[in-house]
Design an enzyme around this catalytic site. Structure first.
Site, PDB file in Angstrom:
ATOM      1  N   HIS A 115       0.933  -1.221   0.067  1.00  0.00           N
ATOM      2  CA  HIS A 115      -0.085   0.135   0.089  1.00  0.00           C
ATOM      3  C   HIS A 115       0.907   1.201  -0.241  1.00  0.00           C
ATOM      4  O   HIS A 115       1.638   1.218   0.548  1.00  0.00           O
ATOM      5  CB  HIS A 115      -0.866  -0.050   1.292  1.00  0.00           C
ATOM      6  CG  HIS A 115      -1.929   1.013   1.511  1.00  0.00           C
ATOM      7  ND1 HIS A 115      -1.780   2.333   1.882  1.00  0.00           N
ATOM      8  CD2 HIS A 115      -3.380   0.998   1.123  1.00  0.00           C
ATOM      9  CE1 HIS A 115      -2.815   2.972   1.931  1.00  0.00           C
ATOM     10  NE2 HIS A 115      -3.666   1.949   1.242  1.00  0.00           N
ATOM     11  N   ASP A 173       2.966  -4.652   8.234  1.00  0.00           N
ATOM     12  CA  ASP A 173       1.740  -3.888   8.022  1.00  0.00           C
ATOM     13  C   ASP A 173       0.491  -4.873   8.159  1.00  0.00           C
ATOM     14  O   ASP A 173       0.124  -5.739   7.215  1.00  0.00           O
ATOM     15  CB  ASP A 173       1.855  -3.273   6.550  1.00  0.00           C
ATOM     16  CG  ASP A 173       0.456  -2.505   6.434  1.00  0.00           C
ATOM     17  OD1 ASP A 173      -0.446  -2.808   7.004  1.00  0.00           O
ATOM     18  OD2 ASP A 173       0.356  -1.933   5.258  1.00  0.00           O
ATOM     19  N   GLN A 229      -4.855  -5.171   6.943  1.00  0.00           N
ATOM     20  CA  GLN A 229      -5.920  -6.055   6.561  1.00  0.00           C
ATOM     21  C   GLN A 229      -5.970  -7.171   7.376  1.00  0.00           C
ATOM     22  O   GLN A 229      -7.013  -7.808   7.425  1.00  0.00           O
ATOM     23  CB  GLN A 229      -5.754  -6.213   4.901  1.00  0.00           C
ATOM     24  CG  GLN A 229      -5.842  -5.170   4.202  1.00  0.00           C
ATOM     25  CD  GLN A 229      -7.273  -4.536   4.171  1.00  0.00           C
ATOM     26  OE1 GLN A 229      -8.281  -5.353   4.280  1.00  0.00           O
ATOM     27  NE2 GLN A 229      -7.316  -3.256   3.496  1.00  0.00           N
ATOM     28  N   LYS A 283     -10.637  -0.853  10.497  1.00  0.00           N
ATOM     29  CA  LYS A 283     -10.764  -2.186   9.858  1.00  0.00           C
ATOM     30  C   LYS A 283     -11.043  -3.510  10.445  1.00  0.00           C
ATOM     31  O   LYS A 283     -11.102  -4.637  10.121  1.00  0.00           O
ATOM     32  CB  LYS A 283      -9.430  -2.311   8.917  1.00  0.00           C
ATOM     33  CG  LYS A 283      -9.137  -1.132   7.859  1.00  0.00           C
ATOM     34  CD  LYS A 283      -8.019  -1.654   7.100  1.00  0.00           C
ATOM     35  CE  LYS A 283      -7.518  -0.621   6.369  1.00  0.00           C
ATOM     36  NZ  LYS A 283      -8.178  -0.021   5.166  1.00  0.00           N
ATOM     37  N   CYS A 317      -4.809   2.373  -3.681  1.00  0.00           N
ATOM     38  CA  CYS A 317      -3.353   2.824  -3.104  1.00  0.00           C
ATOM     39  C   CYS A 317      -2.287   1.880  -3.530  1.00  0.00           C
ATOM     40  O   CYS A 317      -1.273   1.806  -2.429  1.00  0.00           O
ATOM     41  CB  CYS A 317      -3.597   3.141  -1.566  1.00  0.00           C
ATOM     42  SG  CYS A 317      -4.575   4.432  -1.386  1.00  0.00           S
TER      43      CYS A 317
HETATM   44  N1  7TS Z   1      -1.899  -1.191   4.725  1.00  0.00           N
HETATM   45  C1  7TS Z   1      -3.036  -1.591   4.072  1.00  0.00           C
HETATM   46  C2  7TS Z   1      -2.426  -3.086   3.498  1.00  0.00           C
HETATM   47  C3  7TS Z   1      -4.103  -1.066   3.727  1.00  0.00           C
HETATM   48  O1  7TS Z   1      -5.086  -1.917   3.189  1.00  0.00           O
HETATM   49  C4  7TS Z   1      -4.395   0.095   4.225  1.00  0.00           C
HETATM   50  C5  7TS Z   1      -5.845   0.997   4.030  1.00  0.00           C
HETATM   51  C6  7TS Z   1      -3.400   1.048   4.980  1.00  0.00           C
HETATM   52  C7  7TS Z   1      -2.104   0.383   4.964  1.00  0.00           C
HETATM   53  C8  7TS Z   1      -3.560   2.353   5.427  1.00  0.00           C
HETATM   54  O2  7TS Z   1      -4.242   2.273   6.441  1.00  0.00           O
HETATM   55  P1  7TS Z   1      -5.200   3.497   7.212  1.00  0.00           P
HETATM   56  O3  7TS Z   1      -6.149   3.071   8.051  1.00  0.00           O
HETATM   57  O4  7TS Z   1      -3.800   4.429   7.833  1.00  0.00           O
HETATM   58  O5  7TS Z   1      -5.678   4.329   6.088  1.00  0.00           O
HETATM   59  N2  7TS Z   1      -6.450   0.489   2.794  1.00  0.00           N
HETATM   60  C9  7TS Z   1      -7.454   1.016   2.368  1.00  0.00           C
HETATM   61  C10 7TS Z   1      -8.168   0.129   0.970  1.00  0.00           C
HETATM   62  O6  7TS Z   1      -7.696  -0.851   0.634  1.00  0.00           O
HETATM   63  N3  7TS Z   1      -9.131   0.974   0.761  1.00  0.00           N
HETATM   64  O7  7TS Z   1      -9.128   1.979   1.551  1.00  0.00           O
HETATM   65  C11 7TS Z   1      -8.153   2.048   2.388  1.00  0.00           C
END
Ligand code: 7TS
Length: 409
Positions: A126, A203, A206, A229, A367
């Site tokens: 990401h 990370d 997910q 999430k 992303c």
């Molecule tokens: N890493 C992964 C694997 C992710 O899926 C996401 C967010 C992030 C980092 C960043 O997380 P955040 O909570 O700091 O934004 N992924 C997604 C997605 O797949 N669609 O919207 C956000």
């Protein structure tokens, strides 16, 4: 899956008030769970109760509300500690989310990184696990190296082994890919890194909501995820770190709470976890993430995984029969995320048409632009499943996709 078990998931669905609504005159079908999950009543009520009864600032006063707010905040930390099997509460740092957690590490570790050191990430990361490392490399003269993947969306472990050397300082890898659904073999990846004294960052954005996580068993240096999430609120996330490295790296932000003593000449910093939690924290967010962990603990996680995969397999089976479809991400070790493209049709157009049927999917690059370049596509349509989805929603998804294809042809 037995009828009795399916019934249990129908009851779980009733815990999520937002799902009971019409979009464009149709029942809402929420299949954008990889972007953010919906919230059960228990989480919504915990946040409401906190604000109605206990709110104050934390760690500051002797008055009763301040004591209660501090207890609520620190109890949430204990819940996260148990959720990840962290050896101590003080190794759990509350952040704004996964992105914030990665930025914290990539900034605070600067003084440990030298020119020509190598930082490894994979081709499926990401953006939030790419850009902070690019910036670290800019500041320090370190070099960012990319571990390749195959067409199925799996990390090439032999290539990774060849890339690790005495120059490698840190590796940061996604546990479960948000675009491909691949579950990476992080146990092996961490073991290989450890044998070269490489710092490991996982990370778990997910993964945390779908897989049990044991940071002691994994033996990673850092593990990160976001509250929103895992059925919790936005604006709160977690950084787990090994004590030794958390003590060795610099604070991220400076100000109140993170200090022991301030004079105009010199400031000394607080111990863990406060060293990394400058300013008034997201207390209600912590209460919310604590409630989301209680909610997850109330579920049979193996059964949830089995149920989500039954939705995944049911959808995939039908999608694969559609002419011109290309599934992006075909690892044999996958979670309940399906990305696909259809010949000659833009993912956004498909997403827009199926939204008319009340169906929420995400379309675009998710992303992960370098991953889209690897597959030579502009983006995908992504359906990501959760425990409150059901098989009849998937039938409607398939019908809506077929309708979109008819309209776009
Ligand atoms: N890493 C992964 C694997 C992710 O899926 C996401 C967010 C992030 C980092 C960043 O997380 P955040 O909570 O700091 O934004 N992924 C997604 C997605 O797949 N669609 O919207 C956000």
């Amino acid at each position: 899956m037995k009828a009795k078990q399916k019934k249990a998931f129908e009851r779980i669905r009733e815990e999520f008030p937002i799902l009971d609504q019409k979009i464009n005159g149709e029942d809402l079908i929420y299949l954008d769970n990889a972007a953010s999950t919906q919230k059960p009543k228990a989480v919504i009520n915990a946040i409401k109760d906190y604000y109605e009864n206990d709110h104050s600032n934390v760690h500051r006063g002797v008055h009763t509300l301040s004591v209660r707010a501090t207890e609520a905040y620190e109890n949430a930390r204990v819940k996260v500690t148990e959720f990840l099997n962290s050896p101590n509460n003080h190794q759990i740092i509350f952040t704004k989310g996964t992105t914030d957690s990665i930025n914290l590490i990539a900034t605070s570790i600067t003084s440990l990184i030298n020119e020509n050191d190598e930082i490894l990430i994979t081709a499926m990361e990401h953006h939030s696990n790419i850009v902070p490392w690019q910036e670290l490399c800019k500041r320090t003269g370190a070099v960012l190296k990319i571990i390749p993947i195959n067409e199925n969306g799996e990390i090439l472990i032999d290539d990774y082994k060849d890339m690790v050397s005495a120059k490698t300082k840190l590796i940061s890898v996604v546990h479960l890919s948000n675009t491909l659904g691949t579950i990476n073999p992080i146990e092996d990846i961490i073991k290989i890194a450890k044998s070269h004294d490489v710092i490991t960052v996982i990370d778990g954005a997910q993964a945390a909501g779908h897989l049990p996580i044991d940071v002691q068993q994994l033996d990673c240096d850092f593990y990160l995820f976001s509250g929103h999430k895992i059925f919790g609120p936005t604006g709160i996330g977690v950084l787990y770190g090994k004590e030794e490295i958390l003590n060795r790296i610099d604070p991220y932000q400076y100000g109140g709470e993170m200090i022991l003593k301030v004079t105009f000449e010199k400031t000394t910093y607080n111990s863990l976890p406060h060293k990394f939690e400058a300013g008034t924290p997201n207390i209600a967010g912590a209460v919310g993430i604590g409630a989301s962990i209680d909610f997850i603990n109330s579920l049979d996680r193996d059964l949830c995984h089995e149920y989500e995969m039954s939705l995944h397999d049911y959808a995939l089976n039908q999608l694969e029969q559609i002419d011109g479809i290309r599934i992006i991400g075909k690892s044999s070790h996958k979670s309940a995320i399906i990305s696909f493209v259809i010949d000659g049709m833009h993912p956004h157009d498909i997403g827009t048409i199926i939204n008319q049927k009340g169906i929420a999917v995400r379309t675009g690059h998710h992303c992960t632009m370098p991953l889209m370049d690897f597959y030579e596509i502009p983006g995908t349509v992504r359906a990501s499943f959760s425990i409150y989805n059901n098989h009849s929603e998937i039938d409607k998804l398939i019908d809506a996709i077929k309708l979109a294809i008819k309209m776009l042809k």
